[in-house]
Structure formats: structure tokens, C-alpha cells
Design a protein around this motif. Structure first.
Motif: not given
Length: 157
Positions: A77-94
């Protein structure tokens, strides 16, 4: 990458906001399932958890050690970030997935593409079965970032 069958996601897709922030608004994943996905990613070899380079405060990103980040630029997604999880009010991820496989996952209703960047928003799991599939997709993203010759080594049925 063809031949991998992704089960269709049941029901209507969640409502999603965006483009910025690009988040899931309805059908929020239960906190314990979000934590299960987070723990899996945080425990992968060479992964460090930190803030996201691309998303809202409170997003927990999965950064691969630069020495292990041998995947193509599209695996991040950027640099070496391959995924992330959104805050608990959401819970989806890119996350990033190989292109052909990403199209299959999209066709099965598990992701929505960001309207500007094209990155994949993976919907949060609503139950244990969905959590298992989300974890499997996360492992594919990880193997893609590692640059493994076949990041889809784990069959989907």
C-alpha cells in the motif's frame, strides 16, 4: 492464479464511505474477530505493527521488514505496508493481492476498490467462517509481499 475458487460473500455488501476515508460503515466486524485477524498478521515472521502511512489515526498497519519485502511494488500500500486494519468502529482492512486473484475476490463480493487509488477494501468478517477466509486472504497478501513465486499456495474451496 486462475482456478482458485473464492466462495461468494453472502448478503448485500456493506455501506462504505469514501473516498477519504475509505471505510466500512455497516455490518461492522465484531471486535473479537477483528482481534483474531490482527493477531494473525502481527504474528507473521518479519511483520511489525505500526501506524498506517495511508489511513486514519488508529489504523494498525502491517509493515514487512525491508529485508523480506521482495514482492513487486503492487504488493504494498505504501513503503513496506502490505495491509492494515481500520479502527474497531470499522474492522475492515485494506490489503494488496495479486491482480488476477484480486479480481476473483472482487467478483465474489469480498472487496471494494478504492474509487481513486484502486486499492482493495476487504470487508470485516461477520462470523467465524468469514474470519477464516479473511485470515487466508491476509496470508496471501503477506506471501505476495514476500515475493513468493506462488502466493496462492493455500487452496480456496
Amino acid at each position: 492464479m486462475t482456478g482458485h475458487v473464492i466462495p461468494d460473500r453472502d448478503g448485500d455488501p456493506p455501506v462504505v464511505s469514501g473516498p477519504s476515508p475509505h471505510e466500512q460503515v455497516t455490518q461492522t466486524a465484531p471486535a473479537h474477530l477483528q482481534e483474531r485477524v490482527f493477531q494473525l498478521a502481527a504474528a507473521l515472521p518479519g511483520v511489525e505493527v505500526g501506524p498506517s502511512y495511508t489511513d486514519v489515526d488508529g489504523t494498525r498497519a502491517f509493515h514487512l521488514s525491508p529485508a523480506l519485502a521482495r514482492g513487486p511494488r503492487e504488493a504494498f500500500l505504501a513503503a513496506t505496508e502490505f495491509a492494515h486494519i481500520h479502527p474497531v468502529y470499522d474492522g475492515s482492512m485494506h490489503l494488496a493481492l495479486p491482480a488476477d486473484f484480486a479480481r476473483a475476490v472482487e467478483k465474489a463480493g469480498w472487496v471494494e476498490r478504492h474509487p481513486e487509488t484502486g486499492s482493495l477494501l476487504l470487508f470485516g468478517p461477520r462470523d467465524e467462517a468469514e474470519a477464516e477466509l479473511v485470515c487466508r486472504l491476509l496470508r496471501v497478501s503477506y506471501r505476495y509481499a514476500l515475493g513468493e513465486p506462488d502466493p496462492l499456495e493455500e487452496p480456496f474451496r
